[in-house]
Write a protein that holds these residues in place. Structure first.
Motif, mmCIF file in Angstrom:
data_model
loop_
_atom_site.group_PDB
_atom_site.id
_atom_site.type_symbol
_atom_site.label_atom_id
_atom_site.label_comp_id
_atom_site.label_asym_id
_atom_site.label_seq_id
_atom_site.Cartn_x
_atom_site.Cartn_y
_atom_site.Cartn_z
ATOM 1 N N LEU A 1 1.115 -1.157 0.157
ATOM 2 C CA LEU A 1 0.152 -0.110 -0.011
ATOM 3 C C LEU A 1 1.094 0.924 -0.175
ATOM 4 N N ILE A 2 0.512 2.242 -1.123
ATOM 5 C CA ILE A 2 2.168 3.435 -1.297
ATOM 6 C C ILE A 2 0.754 4.782 -1.684
ATOM 7 N N ASP A 3 -0.257 4.312 -0.442
ATOM 8 C CA ASP A 3 -1.219 5.786 -0.840
ATOM 9 C C ASP A 3 -1.482 6.684 0.323
ATOM 10 N N TRP A 4 -1.292 7.913 -0.716
ATOM 11 C CA TRP A 4 -0.394 9.679 0.087
ATOM 12 C C TRP A 4 -0.833 9.421 1.918
ATOM 13 N N GLU A 5 -2.086 8.782 1.932
ATOM 14 C CA GLU A 5 -2.823 8.781 2.993
ATOM 15 C C GLU A 5 -2.592 8.097 3.752
ATOM 16 N N PHE A 6 -2.404 7.055 3.650
ATOM 17 C CA PHE A 6 -1.332 6.321 4.881
ATOM 18 C C PHE A 6 -0.185 6.771 5.899
ATOM 19 N N VAL A 7 0.927 7.242 5.278
ATOM 20 C CA VAL A 7 1.196 7.778 4.962
ATOM 21 C C VAL A 7 0.947 9.003 6.059
#
Length: 276
Positions: free
Chosen positions: A213-219
Motif C-alpha cells: 500500500l503506497i497511498d499518501w493518506e497512509f503516510v
C-alpha cells in the motif's frame, strides 16, 4: 451512469510528438512521497481523463508537492487542468510529465454519487489478468481499479528506513542551500510503518494477491499520529484502511498501478469505497 462508455482494455498510444497537451484529470490517487535529490520529495498522481475526446487513465509524474503553494495544492477527487508532455523515459502509455506552473484546480467532486458517474465504468474484476498482460507486454495497462472478491486484511510492519540510494538523494537535497529562503532544507522522514493488502480477485484461478500500500493518506495519517505509541497507530491505521474502507457495506475496489522497471509488480495506490 456511464459518461463515455466502457473504457478500452488497452491504453491509447502516446502522441508521436512532444507537443504540450492540455489535460483535464479527475485525481483519484496521490502516492506516498519518495526521496528526490532535486525536489526533496516527489509524488506520483493518477486519475482518469474528464476530456470526453480522450478518455482513460492518466499518470502525472514528477510532482513536487513540497514547493506547491497552498492555493495550488489539490486533493483526491479534485478535477484539475494542467499542461503536460508524454513521458518519454517511461514506457507506460498513461504516463505524462506535468508542467505544474500551469496547473489549475477546477472543482471538487462530492459526494460519492458524482464520483461513481465517472469511475464505476473503470472497475475491473481480475487482478490476475492485469498481472498476466503486464508480464507479456510491458506496454500493457499499468493503472486500474480492481474489485476484490474478498479482502483478507492489511499486513502492517515497521518501515525499514530509506535504502542507501534513497538516503543519498536525501543527503544531496539537504546539503544544498536554499537560495530563496537562506534556510537549510528539511529532509523527508521515513514513515513508521509500511503495509500490504491481502485479497483475492474474481478470477476463478486466483490464489490471492499481496500488494504493498503506497497511498499518501497512509503516510499522512502516521504523521498526524506520531505522538502515539506503535500499538495505537496500528489500531488507527487498521480502523481506517480495513474496518472503514473495506467494510462489507461498501463497494470496495483498489486503485492499482505497476512499476515502470518491473511492469508485472503492482501496488495498491488507494482505496475506492463508495457506499453500496
Amino acid at each position: 451512469m456511464d459518461l463515455f462508455g466502457p473504457p478500452e482494455r488497452e491504453p491509447a498510444p502516446k502522441p508521436a510528438s512532444d507537443q504540450v497537451v492540455r489535460l483535464e484529470v479527475l485525481v483519484t490517487v496521490k502516492a506516498a512521497p519518495n526521496p528526490s535529490e532535486k525536489y526533496g520529495e516527489t509524488v506520483c498522481v493518477a486519475g482518469v481523463s474528464t476530456d470526453l475526446r480522450r478518455p482513460g487513465w492518466v499518470r502525472l509524474y514528477p510532482i513536487n508537492f513540497r514547493e506547491l503553494s497552498s492555493d495550488e495544492n489539490f486533493r483526491k477527487y479534485d478535477v484539475i487542468s494542467v499542461d503536460a508532455t508524454p513521458a518519454r523515459q517511461d514506457q507506460r502509455r498513461e504516463s505524462w510529465r506535468p508542467r505544474m506552473t500551469s496547473m489549475v484546480r477546477l472543482r471538487h467532486l462530492e459526494p460519492w454519487k458524482h464520483r461513481r458517474a465517472w469511475l464505476d465504468q473503470y472497475v475491473e474484476d481480475s487482478m490476475c489478468r492485469l498481472n498476466q498482460d503486464a508480464r507479456i507486454d510491458a506496454n500493457a495497462k499499468s493503472l486500474s481499479l480492481v474489485r476484490p472478491r474478498e479482502v483478507g486484511g492489511l499486513t502492517i510492519k515497521p518501515h525499514p528506513g530509506w535504502t542507501p540510494d534513497e538516503q543519498r538523494r536525501i543527503d544531496a537535497y539537504v546539503s544544498q542551500l536554499d537560495l530563496f529562503s537562506g534556510q537549510d532544507r528539511t529532509p523527508l522522514a521515513a514513515p513508521r510503518f509500511k503495509a500490504a493488502y491481502r485479497y483475492r480477485c474474481h478470477d476463478q484461478m486466483c490464489n490471492g494477491h499481496q500488494q504493498g500500500l503506497i497511498d499518501w493518506e497512509f503516510v499522512a495519517l502516521q504523521r498526524r499520529l506520531r505522538h502515539l505509541t506503535d500499538g495505537e497507530i496500528r489500531r488507527q491505521l487498521e480502523d481506517k484502511f480495513v474496518r472503514l474502507m473495506c467494510d462489507p457495506s461498501r463497494d470496495v475496489a483498489f486503485y492499482v498501478g505497476n512499476q515502470a522497471k518491473r511492469a508485472h509488480v503492482f501496488s495498491v495506490l488507494g482505496v475506492y469505497y463508495p457506499k453500496g
